[in-house]
Design an enzyme around this catalytic site. Sequence first.
Site, PDB file in Angstrom:
ATOM      1  N   ASP A 173      -7.985   2.335   6.657  1.00  0.00           N
ATOM      2  CA  ASP A 173      -7.722   2.471   5.220  1.00  0.00           C
ATOM      3  C   ASP A 173      -6.982   1.249   4.683  1.00  0.00           C
ATOM      4  OD1 ASP A 173      -8.991   4.865   4.832  1.00  0.00           O
ATOM      5  OD2 ASP A 173      -7.202   6.103   5.156  1.00  0.00           O
ATOM      6  N   GLU A 175       0.835  -1.199   0.000  1.00  0.00           N
ATOM      7  CA  GLU A 175       0.000   0.000   0.000  1.00  0.00           C
ATOM      8  C   GLU A 175       0.873   1.252   0.000  1.00  0.00           C
ATOM      9  OE1 GLU A 175      -2.774   2.450   3.209  1.00  0.00           O
ATOM     10  OE2 GLU A 175      -2.347   0.329   3.558  1.00  0.00           O
ATOM     11  N   ASP A 225      -4.355   0.105   9.828  1.00  0.00           N
ATOM     12  CA  ASP A 225      -5.489   0.991  10.130  1.00  0.00           C
ATOM     13  C   ASP A 225      -6.678   0.667   9.232  1.00  0.00           C
ATOM     14  OD1 ASP A 225      -4.683   1.913   7.682  1.00  0.00           O
ATOM     15  OD2 ASP A 225      -3.950   3.853   8.394  1.00  0.00           O
ATOM     16  N   ASP A 268      -1.293  -1.287   5.679  1.00  0.00           N
ATOM     17  CA  ASP A 268      -1.247  -0.743   7.033  1.00  0.00           C
ATOM     18  C   ASP A 268      -2.286  -1.419   7.915  1.00  0.00           C
ATOM     19  OD1 ASP A 268       0.733   0.952   6.257  1.00  0.00           O
ATOM     20  OD2 ASP A 268      -0.550   2.728   6.044  1.00  0.00           O
TER      21      ASP A 268
END
Length: 864
Positions: free
Chosen positions: A527, A449, A525, A523
């Site tokens: 997103d 990402e 998180d 990641d």
Amino acid sequence: MSEVRENEIGEAVDTTNAVSPATGNERYDESSIRVLEGIDAVRKRPAMYIGDTGLAGLHHLIYEVVDNAIDEAMAGHCDEVTVALGADGSCTVRDNGRGIPIGPMHHPDPKIDGKPAVEICMTVLHAGGKFDRHSYKVSGGLHGVGVSVVNALSEWVYVQVRQGGKVHEMQFARGHTVSPLKVIGEAKSTGTRIRFKPDPEIFPDCTFRYETLRNRLRELAYLNDNVRIKLADENSGQAEDFLYTDGLRAFVEHINEGKAALHKPVTIHAEDDAQRLVADIAMQWNDGYNENVSCFANNIRNIDGGTHLSGFRSALTRAMNNYARRENLLKGDLATTGEDFREGLTAVLSVKVPEPQFEAQTKVRLMNPEVQSFVEQIVYEKFNNFLEENPGDAKRIVTKGIQAAQAREAARKARDLTRKSALSSGGMPSKLWDCRNKDAETTELFIVEGQSAGGSAKTGRDSSFQAILPLKGKILNVEKARIDKMLSHEEIKTLIVAIGCGIGDDEFDLGKRRYGKVVLMCDADVDGSHIRTLLLTFLFRHMRPLIEDGHVYIAQPPLYLVKKGKKSEYVLNDAVLNRKLTELGLEGTTLLIRGDNVQERAFAGDDLARLYTLVERIAQQGKILSRRGINKRDLLVRHLDEQGRLPAYRAVVYRANETESFDYYGYSDEEFERFHDEEEARYGEVEVIEAGSTGMTTDREIATKHRIVRADLTECRVLEEVIGELRNMGLSMDDYYAERVENVDGTLPPARYLLRRDDEQIFELNNLRDLVEQVRAIGGAGMELRRFKGLGEMNGDQLWQTTMDPDLRSLVKVVISDEADDVEQLEVDAREADRIFSILMGDNVEARRQFIEANATSVKNLDI
């Protein structure tokens, strides 16, 4: 190589240890031959009977018992089945069918003659009521090994049969009778209750999976109208109740959840009395692009379809082509196929066949030729009627098929362009940092990402076998796009070219993949989770064999960097952190217990670790009791008898016109039946309700009828085991619940329980309950935690050490099912995965909201 064969009388003969005179010095004669009779053969070679001893075989035990209840339902004698997973690792299956026969058998074999039929069913292979087609006209299993195999592979089994006005009970252990059939009470209903615990000597993992069972049991409820199937898990408190009056229609609507339907489900029911065939079909087109057809014969899922699927597809294609030509919907020289017309189709085909013929023992394909002509005839006739009577729906369905044909042509041209652009640019995307090795079995592609994380991964990787492909932003949601639009998206084209397999049923070739592992590195998180889900949606929809063959993984970057003193360590998540705190807290720690007139005792090393685990287990079972509204301390103090037994059940008694209910705790089913009979004799007829796993709160309102709500306390079996282990260590529940009472002057007496560190630090405990919290506090003392929010926060060296180094990293393999070796379970889980992708990634916002609310408490590794 060892093997088990059958001798002339059908018994299993073990030749494992037979040594030929030509190859060994051991004597080989008649004493070398062992005869394994029935149950012993099952225990020796369990995989011959249940497939394997992994998760698939473990759950197969439950399915064997449930299938017997479903056969009773298909015969019209049962309308309720309950499956309860106990806190002690057991499973209880109850039904309200006729009950396994309990009368004495008449048989020429003296080993069988005179024994109760239920004992023969439980202990003799190939004994059952499904061979003559009189007791059961239709059934799934015909081999008669089901419940006897469950018995053979269980540590213990209790069988309770309600029949003839009596409650009968038997007990078995590892396939052999422990207590003979006896009457333990009166009964006004009929049915069978089988409670068993898988044998840890056979199964490495004896933990049943709720999700696995839920999908399969819900499917059975869909296929059997008006049969209530309940599932409860006492460990988690989860419980569900499946009951459908129009099951196939509900099944189709469930599969289509998250998609926009083009019309109401079409249902077809037909019977052929001469051939004793029955067909039930439900179908509905949605706005999606995938065909989803499930086939069943006698409740058995046929993964590869068979004659019923062939007849169904042939009839659909013929009917829709005829309609399209008749209504002049086909323009130009466009050629439509059956696949075009089935785009967006969801259908369930269920047939009942008296003598089913399957392609193999796995029953993946139905082979009866008479079923094909039967299904083709009824579907063509009734679907034609539907098209004629519903012109609006008919036009939408057929037009969708024509649009699919047009999109198929556009996609073919787009694929050609993608190939040409790949060739003109040298073959590989410019943003791909490829590896030097070209061996598809040993290389790895990390899909990363963002450019920042991609740069760190590039500097940290081993370029000999690791390739890096950074993605810019979020890729296209392919759930909402046809293949021609998808192929025009730049990031998708990059992925297709980099992986190298192509896409689509006619083009995808797993042998052309360029990497052995495709690793998604995002990641931690929200997103990152969204990007990972978008990538998984693309791979599941268009490169599913890549997942099925085990080539897709998810990287597990650590959540924490832990520093204590001069040592530093990366920690994956909170669960691992707690284990680390426990490990550090126990290291170099001793528990001292002082007695009034007893020498001080000390627990350290393995003894302290074992005691710590026992205290954790008590707390875990206490949570289950709390969900039921039972106070753990009250239970352990008031209801632990002189023999060290805890209650087997709790019964809440409601008497008509009395404002107060009361609790009754008992220690055996026989005791419960006596209590029930006494209640009925004194206060009139009693309704007994089996409670679920989520507990029973006492009702303070005036009861309108006399009833007993009973809940089995399987967690008490676990607590009994723990108390026994504590006793062996010279401890008791008094140590667990000890209290320090203030002296008259307000001071506390000296603590009896002390934790001492190697550095002579002393920590006082009030009792053993404080042990877990204090050990973790000791482990966390002086510890520094750094929490990572994204991959970009790590430099190349850190990313290599934590996430990319094969010797140190932790990867999660993406699987469609935990039981990939069980083809039927794999198909069930694949259909469920398909539904969840549609809900999460489709256009139906309300369905997505409901799914998130229903599953919010089950989420793992949430980092916002």
